[in-house]
Each structure stands twice: as C-alpha cells, then as structure tokens.
Design an enzyme around this catalytic site. Structure first.
Site, PDB file in Angstrom:
ATOM      1  N   GLU A  65       0.891  -1.325   0.146  1.00 24.29           N
ATOM      2  CA  GLU A  65       0.036   0.043   0.115  1.00 24.29           C
ATOM      3  C   GLU A  65       0.922   1.329   0.084  1.00 24.29           C
ATOM      4  O   GLU A  65       2.231   1.139   0.193  1.00 24.29           O
ATOM      5  CB  GLU A  65      -0.861  -0.073   1.248  1.00 24.29           C
ATOM      6  CG  GLU A  65      -1.929  -1.118   1.148  1.00 24.29           C
ATOM      7  CD  GLU A  65      -3.087  -1.102   2.359  1.00 24.29           C
ATOM      8  OE1 GLU A  65      -2.960  -0.494   3.140  1.00 24.29           O
ATOM      9  OE2 GLU A  65      -4.200  -1.787   2.053  1.00 24.29           O
ATOM     10  N   CYS A  74      -2.031  -4.569  -5.372  1.00 22.54           N
ATOM     11  CA  CYS A  74      -2.525  -5.939  -4.951  1.00 22.54           C
ATOM     12  C   CYS A  74      -1.459  -6.986  -4.995  1.00 22.54           C
ATOM     13  O   CYS A  74      -0.562  -6.977  -5.888  1.00 22.54           O
ATOM     14  CB  CYS A  74      -3.883  -6.258  -5.911  1.00 22.54           C
ATOM     15  SG  CYS A  74      -5.292  -5.213  -5.659  1.00 22.54           S
ATOM     16  N   GLU A  76      -1.880  -9.991  -6.046  1.00 20.76           N
ATOM     17  CA  GLU A  76      -1.823 -11.050  -7.204  1.00 20.76           C
ATOM     18  C   GLU A  76      -0.794 -10.266  -8.428  1.00 20.76           C
ATOM     19  O   GLU A  76      -0.203 -10.902  -9.060  1.00 20.76           O
ATOM     20  CB  GLU A  76      -3.386 -11.052  -7.613  1.00 20.76           C
ATOM     21  CG  GLU A  76      -4.307 -11.601  -6.745  1.00 20.76           C
ATOM     22  CD  GLU A  76      -4.777 -10.780  -6.015  1.00 20.76           C
ATOM     23  OE1 GLU A  76      -4.290  -9.887  -5.325  1.00 20.76           O
ATOM     24  OE2 GLU A  76      -6.103 -10.883  -5.436  1.00 20.76           O
TER      25      GLU A  76
HETATM   26  N1  THU Z   1      -6.181  -6.614  -2.242  1.00 12.92           N
HETATM   27  C1  THU Z   1      -5.334  -7.160  -2.822  1.00 12.92           C
HETATM   28  O1  THU Z   1      -3.818  -7.367  -2.483  1.00 12.92           O
HETATM   29  N2  THU Z   1      -5.744  -8.255  -3.888  1.00 12.92           N
HETATM   30  C2  THU Z   1      -7.179  -8.252  -4.011  1.00 12.92           C
HETATM   31  O2  THU Z   1      -7.513  -8.698  -5.079  1.00 12.92           O
HETATM   32  C3  THU Z   1      -7.961  -7.361  -3.479  1.00 12.92           C
HETATM   33  C4  THU Z   1      -7.627  -6.141  -2.545  1.00 12.92           C
HETATM   34  C5  THU Z   1      -5.444  -5.538  -1.515  1.00 12.92           C
HETATM   35  C6  THU Z   1      -5.370  -3.839  -1.925  1.00 12.92           C
HETATM   36  C7  THU Z   1      -5.603  -3.100  -0.657  1.00 12.92           C
HETATM   37  O3  THU Z   1      -4.092  -3.240  -0.246  1.00 12.92           O
HETATM   38  C8  THU Z   1      -6.229  -3.973   0.810  1.00 12.92           C
HETATM   39  O4  THU Z   1      -5.977  -5.298  -0.163  1.00 12.92           O
HETATM   40  C9  THU Z   1      -7.499  -3.664   0.676  1.00 12.92           C
HETATM   41  O5  THU Z   1      -8.167  -3.229  -0.530  1.00 12.92           O
END
Ligand code: THU
Length: 162
Positions: A65, A74, A76
C-alpha cells in the site's frame, strides 16, 4: 431474434486444506507466508499470492500500500508481474491467493479484484492455456476455479485492438 445465453462455470469447494492435493496445499502455504510480508498499514487487510509456473518455479507477492492510496498494488499483480519479469514467456499454471485482516477473521475465500482479474487474464490469453485459481481466507473453505476467464466473462483482450 435476440437469444438469451447463460454463462455459468463450476468451482470446487474444499472444506479444509487437508482435502487439497499436496502440491496445492504447499502453494497455498507459500501464499500464507507471502501474506505475512504484506505492507497494508491503511487497510490492515493482508493479502498473499503464490504463482506456480510451468517450469516449477514459484513467485510470490503481497499487497503493497501507499499513503497515496491508488499508488499501492494488490498481491496478485505484485506476484504475476514479478513472475513475468523474472521468467518471461513461461506459462503460469496456478495462482494461490489468501487474505487475512488484522481486525477480523476472514472466513470467506479471497476474491481477486477486477483489476487483478484483468491483469491475470492478459497472461492467460497470451499463453493460451488456463490459469487455475486457489482462493482462501484466513480460515474457512477454499475455492478452486479452473480458469481466470471463468471469473471474467466477456473479458477484454488484445483482439479488440486489431
Ligand atoms: N487487495 C489485494 O491485494 N488483492 C485483491 O484482489 C483485493 C484487494 C488489497 C489491496 C489493498 O491493499 C487491500 O487489499 C484492501 O483493499
């Protein structure tokens, strides 16, 4: 004459990790390990991903983040972009994804966001073979999808650009 068409797909739901085959359990284990390195001070929602490639290599990622929220990425995409950067052209077989919150128990399988679905779809379309998904929360059932395309019906790909 307009026709209605149903788009449907099968998933496999496992009640516990014990029901998975050894190699899938191991891949999810690596995703859980990766999840521990999430940098998620704002959402406190930690996600880990492990990407298994056709050459047997595994690349991992976790969400990263940023104080400027949209600049984060994210888990993935961190994982699959890393795999693409390290092993260009090597097909991806499976992606294991797991999510855990620091504030509550995530008991439902992690669902990749729309942007991640699109990003993974690019690789699936390019390699012309399915990318399997293993989705897990911090506890609870595990969902297996045979192909990314199943969860991105009518997906956009580069054939639209020609
Ligand atoms: N997040 C992911 O890493 N993968 C996803 O597919 C959904 C959301 C993360 C993004 C952010 O850092 C946190 O989860 C909250 O949205």
């Amino acid at each position: 004459m307009a026709k209605k068409k149903k788009i449907s797909f099968d998933i496999t739901v496992y009640d516990s990790l014990n029901e998975l085959k050894e190699s899938d359990r191991k891949l999810l284990g690596l995703a859980v390990e990766a999840r521990k390195n999430a940098y998620a001070p704002y959402s406190k929602f930690n996600v880990g991903a492990a990407v298994l490639l056709e050459n047997g290599e595994v690349e991992i990622g976790s969400n990263q983040e940023n104080a400027s929220y949209p600049s984060g990425l994210c888990a993935e995409r961190v994982a699959i972009f890393h795999a693409g950067a390290k092993f260009p052209g090597v097909p991806v077989k499976t992606i294991a994804i797991t999510a855990a919150s620091e504030d509550y128990e995530v008991t439902v399988p992690a669902a990749p966001c729309g942007n991640c679905r699109q990003a993974i779809f690019e690789y699936e379309f390019k390699q012309k073979s399915p990318i399997r998904l293993l989705l897990m929360g911090a506890s609870g059932s595990i969902v297996e999808c045979a192909s990314l395309e199943d969860i991105l019906p009518l997906g956009f790909n580069n054939t639209y650009l020609k």
